[in-house]
Design a protein around this motif. Structure first.
Motif, PDB file in Angstrom:
ATOM      1  N   PHE A  35       0.862  -1.188   0.100  1.00  0.00           N
ATOM      2  CA  PHE A  35       0.014   0.062  -0.177  1.00  0.00           C
ATOM      3  C   PHE A  35       0.852   1.426   0.004  1.00  0.00           C
ATOM      4  CE2 PHE A  35      -3.757  -2.610   1.418  1.00  0.00           C
ATOM      5  CZ  PHE A  35      -3.311  -3.519   2.216  1.00  0.00           C
ATOM      6  N   TYR A  37       0.035   4.992   1.634  1.00  0.00           N
ATOM      7  CA  TYR A  37      -0.771   6.019   2.314  1.00  0.00           C
ATOM      8  C   TYR A  37      -0.224   7.403   2.313  1.00  0.00           C
ATOM      9  CZ  TYR A  37      -3.638   2.341   4.499  1.00  0.00           C
ATOM     10  OH  TYR A  37      -4.630   1.053   4.558  1.00  0.00           O
ATOM     11  N   GLN A  39      -0.327  11.264   4.278  1.00  0.00           N
ATOM     12  CA  GLN A  39      -0.716  11.791   5.368  1.00  0.00           C
ATOM     13  C   GLN A  39      -0.481  13.382   5.201  1.00  0.00           C
ATOM     14  OE1 GLN A  39       1.512  11.424   9.028  1.00  0.00           O
ATOM     15  NE2 GLN A  39      -0.225  11.173  10.328  1.00  0.00           N
ATOM     16  N   ARG A  43      -2.968  15.303   9.335  1.00  0.00           N
ATOM     17  CA  ARG A  43      -2.622  14.020   9.986  1.00  0.00           C
ATOM     18  C   ARG A  43      -3.428  12.821   9.523  1.00  0.00           C
ATOM     19  NH1 ARG A  43      -3.245  15.402  15.994  1.00  0.00           N
ATOM     20  NH2 ARG A  43      -5.108  14.038  16.731  1.00  0.00           N
ATOM     21  N   MET A  45      -4.900   9.721   7.748  1.00  0.00           N
ATOM     22  CA  MET A  45      -4.055   8.863   6.936  1.00  0.00           C
ATOM     23  C   MET A  45      -5.001   8.494   5.735  1.00  0.00           C
ATOM     24  SD  MET A  45      -0.993   7.838   7.986  1.00  0.00           S
ATOM     25  CE  MET A  45      -0.637   6.225   7.531  1.00  0.00           C
ATOM     26  N   PHE A  91       3.645   7.202   2.996  1.00  0.00           N
ATOM     27  CA  PHE A  91       4.156   5.913   3.490  1.00  0.00           C
ATOM     28  C   PHE A  91       3.769   4.716   2.753  1.00  0.00           C
ATOM     29  CE2 PHE A  91       4.925   7.536   7.817  1.00  0.00           C
ATOM     30  CZ  PHE A  91       4.242   8.560   8.044  1.00  0.00           C
ATOM     31  N   ILE A 100       0.507  -4.952   9.435  1.00  0.00           N
ATOM     32  CA  ILE A 100       0.980  -3.991   8.602  1.00  0.00           C
ATOM     33  C   ILE A 100       1.952  -3.344   8.787  1.00  0.00           C
ATOM     34  CG2 ILE A 100       0.114  -1.828   7.005  1.00  0.00           C
ATOM     35  CD1 ILE A 100      -2.479  -3.121   6.687  1.00  0.00           C
ATOM     36  N   ILE A 101       2.944  -3.364   8.027  1.00  0.00           N
ATOM     37  CA  ILE A 101       4.420  -2.623   8.910  1.00  0.00           C
ATOM     38  C   ILE A 101       4.494  -1.551   7.674  1.00  0.00           C
ATOM     39  CG2 ILE A 101       6.846  -2.812   8.943  1.00  0.00           C
ATOM     40  CD1 ILE A 101       5.115  -4.614  10.670  1.00  0.00           C
ATOM     41  N   PHE A 102       5.047  -0.311   8.187  1.00  0.00           N
ATOM     42  CA  PHE A 102       5.078   0.901   7.453  1.00  0.00           C
ATOM     43  C   PHE A 102       6.547   1.342   7.319  1.00  0.00           C
ATOM     44  CE2 PHE A 102       0.804   2.659   6.738  1.00  0.00           C
ATOM     45  CZ  PHE A 102       0.188   1.853   7.697  1.00  0.00           C
ATOM     46  N   LYS A 104       9.441   4.681   6.973  1.00  0.00           N
ATOM     47  CA  LYS A 104       9.437   5.912   7.783  1.00  0.00           C
ATOM     48  C   LYS A 104       8.742   6.977   7.073  1.00  0.00           C
ATOM     49  CE  LYS A 104      13.096   4.475  11.096  1.00  0.00           C
ATOM     50  NZ  LYS A 104      12.132   4.202  12.030  1.00  0.00           N
ATOM     51  N   ARG A 107       8.608  12.780   2.755  1.00  0.00           N
ATOM     52  CA  ARG A 107       7.924  14.059   2.843  1.00  0.00           C
ATOM     53  C   ARG A 107       7.903  14.882   1.457  1.00  0.00           C
ATOM     54  NH1 ARG A 107       5.632  16.892   7.066  1.00  0.00           N
ATOM     55  NH2 ARG A 107       6.960  15.435   8.447  1.00  0.00           N
TER      56      ARG A 107
ATOM     57  N   PHE B  33      -5.670  -2.222  14.857  1.00  0.00           N
ATOM     58  CA  PHE B  33      -4.170  -2.009  15.207  1.00  0.00           C
ATOM     59  C   PHE B  33      -4.246  -0.584  15.730  1.00  0.00           C
ATOM     60  CE2 PHE B  33      -2.162  -4.896  12.007  1.00  0.00           C
ATOM     61  CZ  PHE B  33      -3.199  -5.357  11.378  1.00  0.00           C
ATOM     62  N   TYR B  35      -1.206   2.209  16.358  1.00  0.00           N
ATOM     63  CA  TYR B  35       0.264   2.559  16.258  1.00  0.00           C
ATOM     64  C   TYR B  35       0.591   3.888  16.767  1.00  0.00           C
ATOM     65  CZ  TYR B  35      -0.104  -0.467  11.591  1.00  0.00           C
ATOM     66  OH  TYR B  35      -0.193  -1.387  11.115  1.00  0.00           O
ATOM     67  N   GLY B  42       8.803   7.187  13.108  1.00  0.00           N
ATOM     68  CA  GLY B  42       7.729   6.980  12.222  1.00  0.00           C
ATOM     69  C   GLY B  42       6.489   6.219  12.731  1.00  0.00           C
ATOM     70  N   PHE B  91      -2.379   6.241  16.754  1.00  0.00           N
ATOM     71  CA  PHE B  91      -3.493   5.856  15.846  1.00  0.00           C
ATOM     72  C   PHE B  91      -4.215   4.602  15.977  1.00  0.00           C
ATOM     73  CE2 PHE B  91      -3.421   9.310  12.650  1.00  0.00           C
ATOM     74  CZ  PHE B  91      -2.312   9.703  12.776  1.00  0.00           C
ATOM     75  N   PHE B 107      -7.730   4.303   9.098  1.00  0.00           N
ATOM     76  CA  PHE B 107      -7.417   4.967  10.108  1.00  0.00           C
ATOM     77  C   PHE B 107      -8.307   5.746  10.959  1.00  0.00           C
ATOM     78  CE2 PHE B 107      -2.941   3.838  10.486  1.00  0.00           C
ATOM     79  CZ  PHE B 107      -2.752   3.117   9.345  1.00  0.00           C
TER      80      PHE B 107
END
Lengths: 112, 116
Positions: A35, A37, A39, A43, A45, A91, A100-102, A104, A107, B33, B35, B42, B91, B107
């Motif tokens: 994915f 995303y 932001q 803020r 998502m 992201f 789900i891992i994002f 860092k 920008r 989830f 976060y 991050g 979040f 989210f």
């Protein structure tokens, strides 16, 4: 363990230009989802685009498209005809069995 | 319009105080989830639930953080005692995982916590 790496902490492009954001990931799984995303300063998502690993065709959503290279474990996002409203943190995210891992984030500044 | 609802939106508290953040996932979603977002780290995964059962909370400092889902409409994240390093945006996100579902997350707007 899965990891997601975004190598560009910050980027700036002129309005109407095309920009590509990079993302690489590491996994031993064969079935997964990727994915992007967005932001914005609010803020919130917001899901931009989704890619299923079993699909060879790259996903597209209007001005947003991906270049998914499964063997290279690369998943870049291309924004065409960039607009001021595209200014945000982007992201990259990986979803395997459950987590789900994002990354860092990158920008992105769109300059008028 | 289905959405994830988080409360409070903002919280300022003093070190040592208990903080509870609440989340109402989207009706019908079976994964939730939590976060934490900071400038340095991050988006860190703290905990997640599937069908209300905790599957992984390895990202959470166990001595002070706890996460629960007392029912399908409520998830909570508690910090006791809070410390200044806990200052962040938290979040909550929910999604559907099963079959061929893509399982993207939706989210909430986040809870900004400041611990003085």
């Amino acid at each position: 363990a899965q990891t997601v790496t975004q190598s560009q902490p910050e980027m700036s492009v002129q309005e109407a230009e095309t920009v590509t954001l990079s993302c690489t990931y590491d996994t031993s799984e064969n079935n997964y989802y990727l994915f992007w995303y967005k932001q914005p300063p609010s803020r919130q998502m917001i899901l931009v685009i989704r890619q299923e690993a079993y699909k060879q065709q790259n996903a597209t959503e209007n001005r947003f498209s991906v270049n998914f290279q499964k063997a290279a474990k690369s998943f870049s996002l291309k924004i065409s005809d960039s607009q001021l409203g595209d200014t945000a943190m982007y992201f990259c995210a990986f979803r395997g069995d459950d987590k789900i891992i994002f990354g860092k984030g990158t920008r992105l500044h769109i300059l008028p | 319009d289905a959405r994830v609802t988080q409360t409070p939106r903002h919280k300022v508290t003093e070190m040592g105080q208990e903080v509870t953040m609440r989340c109402q996932p989207i009706l019908g979603h079976n994964t939730v989830f939590w976060y934490r977002q900071t400038m340095m780290q991050g988006l860190e995964l703290l905990a997640y639930f599937r069908n209300r059962a905790p599957l992984d909370d390895s990202g959470m400092p166990k001595d002070r953080f706890s996460a629960e889902m007392p029912d399908a409409t409520l998830a909570t994240l508690k910090i006791q005692p809070s410390e200044p390093r806990d200052s962040a945006v938290y979040f909550c996100a929910s999604g559907w995982r099963g079959g061929l579902a893509g399982g993207e997350l939706f989210f909430g707007e986040g809870s900004r916590l400041t611990v003085l």
